[in-house]
Design an enzyme around this catalytic site. Structure first.
Site, PDB file in Angstrom:
ATOM      1  N   LYS A  14       0.755  -1.146   0.018  1.00 14.31           N
ATOM      2  CA  LYS A  14      -0.004  -0.007  -0.040  1.00 14.31           C
ATOM      3  C   LYS A  14       0.759   1.160  -0.127  1.00 14.31           C
ATOM      4  O   LYS A  14       1.923   1.222   0.503  1.00 14.31           O
ATOM      5  CB  LYS A  14      -0.985   0.213   1.227  1.00 14.31           C
ATOM      6  CG  LYS A  14      -0.129   0.073   2.522  1.00 14.31           C
ATOM      7  CD  LYS A  14       0.201   1.486   3.330  1.00 14.31           C
ATOM      8  CE  LYS A  14       1.011   1.244   4.310  1.00 14.31           C
ATOM      9  NZ  LYS A  14       1.631   2.330   5.098  1.00 14.31           N
ATOM     10  N   ASP A 141      -2.813  -2.105   9.510  1.00  8.98           N
ATOM     11  CA  ASP A 141      -2.923  -2.162   7.811  1.00  8.98           C
ATOM     12  C   ASP A 141      -3.211  -3.253   7.236  1.00  8.98           C
ATOM     13  O   ASP A 141      -3.183  -3.534   6.081  1.00  8.98           O
ATOM     14  CB  ASP A 141      -1.318  -1.882   7.470  1.00  8.98           C
ATOM     15  CG  ASP A 141      -0.716  -0.413   7.578  1.00  8.98           C
ATOM     16  OD1 ASP A 141      -1.630   0.463   7.571  1.00  8.98           O
ATOM     17  OD2 ASP A 141       0.373   0.186   7.750  1.00  8.98           O
TER      18      ASP A 141
HETATM   19  P1  ATP Z   1       4.178  -0.657   7.797  1.00  2.00           P
HETATM   20  O1  ATP Z   1       4.069   0.215   6.621  1.00  2.00           O
HETATM   21  O2  ATP Z   1       3.081  -1.120   8.271  1.00  2.00           O
HETATM   22  O3  ATP Z   1       5.155   0.114   9.235  1.00  2.00           O
HETATM   23  P2  ATP Z   1       6.613  -1.657   7.001  1.00  2.00           P
HETATM   24  O4  ATP Z   1       6.319  -2.189   5.607  1.00  2.00           O
HETATM   25  O5  ATP Z   1       7.179  -0.591   7.129  1.00  2.00           O
HETATM   26  O6  ATP Z   1       5.130  -1.605   7.398  1.00  2.00           O
HETATM   27  P3  ATP Z   1       7.049  -4.571   7.317  1.00  2.00           P
HETATM   28  O7  ATP Z   1       8.107  -4.972   6.421  1.00  2.00           O
HETATM   29  O8  ATP Z   1       5.685  -4.951   7.504  1.00  2.00           O
HETATM   30  O9  ATP Z   1       7.183  -3.053   7.712  1.00  2.00           O
HETATM   31  O10 ATP Z   1       7.709  -5.369   8.680  1.00  2.00           O
HETATM   32  C1  ATP Z   1       8.296  -4.506   9.701  1.00  2.00           C
HETATM   33  C2  ATP Z   1       9.081  -5.403  10.852  1.00  2.00           C
HETATM   34  O11 ATP Z   1       8.061  -6.435  11.327  1.00  2.00           O
HETATM   35  C3  ATP Z   1      10.212  -6.183  10.444  1.00  2.00           C
HETATM   36  O12 ATP Z   1      11.308  -5.624  10.509  1.00  2.00           O
HETATM   37  C4  ATP Z   1      10.033  -7.301  10.944  1.00  2.00           C
HETATM   38  O13 ATP Z   1      11.087  -7.600  12.004  1.00  2.00           O
HETATM   39  C5  ATP Z   1       8.662  -7.701  11.479  1.00  2.00           C
HETATM   40  N1  ATP Z   1       7.728  -8.546  10.616  1.00  2.00           N
HETATM   41  C6  ATP Z   1       6.941  -9.511  11.006  1.00  2.00           C
HETATM   42  N2  ATP Z   1       6.302 -10.248  10.143  1.00  2.00           N
HETATM   43  C7  ATP Z   1       6.996  -9.862   9.022  1.00  2.00           C
HETATM   44  C8  ATP Z   1       6.646 -10.128   7.548  1.00  2.00           C
HETATM   45  N3  ATP Z   1       5.789 -11.313   7.285  1.00  2.00           N
HETATM   46  N4  ATP Z   1       7.496  -9.624   6.938  1.00  2.00           N
HETATM   47  C9  ATP Z   1       8.349  -8.804   6.935  1.00  2.00           C
HETATM   48  N5  ATP Z   1       8.487  -8.344   8.495  1.00  2.00           N
HETATM   49  C10 ATP Z   1       7.919  -8.865   9.524  1.00  2.00           C
END
Ligand code: ATP
Length: 300
Positions: A14, A141
């Protein structure tokens, strides 16, 4: 003996085209008003019957993804198994395209995909409403990962109403391997916020521009209240933003809690030029293109 089937679900990343953030509440959450758009970077989750819950990961930043109960997809499988009253006897295989900790909700997309895949595998027959309520228990999210397309999110971002959007939006996404933790960005937001923060409101100008497919106005309306905090923690991102604007992007912003920078281009060819300029700015590890809006999680 029955044939063991696996179920594959894909779910999109997203962008928050606008993200208004209010003052931290007593329960630690921030009230949000956001306009989500799902974009064509996908996570795939393959769910296969197994003796017990287990998880493997391949693809983008796979080495940084937990493979235990702290993985959001793992928690999704446990939650829906509990809800359906079945054992969580599934192997989940994640194929990642969305950068980890990039502010594009990759982990949430995995959780949304895992919910849908397990529901299909275990013949749960849950409605989209029920799945969305389970999704909200996993993270703010996650419901949008199920819904996709364009939606207004309020509450913690989990109360969704679909929004009308016309046209196709060409994005350039400049990603970095060293992510920003959403918790750190929110903490910096709190430190920078004035005492009298207004309650967040969805951006009506942006919503009418999306309805009218007014690319210029959409570009001019991109806004993220977390951007100053993300720039404070990662000042180099300002160079990616400036490069995108100098290359004629209709708008550019830090995506969610960053550090991904998203720039809106006029079309596919312009996106290539904007991407080249952002690469030359030297602040990102990878530049890629995506289009939006796209559908939410679905069984392949
Ligand atoms: P948001 O925009 O919702 O903050 P994001 O894209 O910045 O999400 P994600 O990649 O979803 O961040 O994940 C953040 C942290 O969550 C990672 O550093 C990891 O340690 C943990 N995590 C838990 N489950 C997952 C997953 N399925 N994929 C990636 N990271 C995950």
């Amino acid at each position: 003996m029955s044939v063991v089937e696996s179920v594959t679900v894909r779910a999109p990343a997203k962008l928050n085209l606008s993200l208004a953030v209010g003052a931290r509440r007593a329960d630690g959450y921030h009230p949000l008003a956001t306009v989500f758009q799902a974009v064509s970077l996908y996570e795939e989750v393959v769910a296969t019957p197994a003796e017990q819950l287990s998880l493997t990961v391949e693809g983008r930043d796979a080495d940084r993804v937990p493979r235990d109960g702290s993985n959001l997809a793992w928690r999704a499988a446990e939650l829906i198994a509990d809800h359906l009253g079945v054992p969580p006897a599934v192997h989940l295989h994640l194929r990642k395209q969305v950068p980890v900790a990039g502010g594009m909700a990759g982990g949430s997309a995995d959780a949304a995909a895992a919910l849908l895949a397990c529901d299909a595998l275990w013949d749960g027959g849950l409605t989209r409403e029920r799945l969305s309520a389970l999704a909200a228990e996993l993270g703010s999210d996650v419901p949008f990962g199920l819904l996709g397309h364009t939606a207004v999110g309020t509450g913690r971002g989990d109360l969704l109403s679909p929004a009308l959007s016309r046209g196709r939006y060409y994005w350039v996404l400049a990603t970095r391997r060293d992510g920003l933790s959403a918790a750190d960005v929110y903490a910096r937001f709190d430190a920078l916020a004035p005492a009298d923060l207004p309650d967040p409101e969805p951006d009506r100008g942006l919503l009418s521009a999306l309805r009218a497919a007014d690319l210029e106005q959409v570009g001019g309306s991109l806004a993220n209240d977390l951007e100053p905090a993300a720039l404070d923690l990662a000042p180099g991102l300002a160079r990616s933003l400036a490069a995108a604007r100098a290359a004629g992007a209709l708008g550019a912003m830090v995506s969610g809690s960053g550090p991904t920078v998203a720039a809106l281009a006029r079309g596919r060819r312009h996106a290539t030029a904007v991407g080249a300029a952002m690469t030359a700015a030297g602040e990102c590890d990878q530049v890629q293109q995506a289009v939006g809006p796209v559908a939410g999680a679905r069984v392949l």
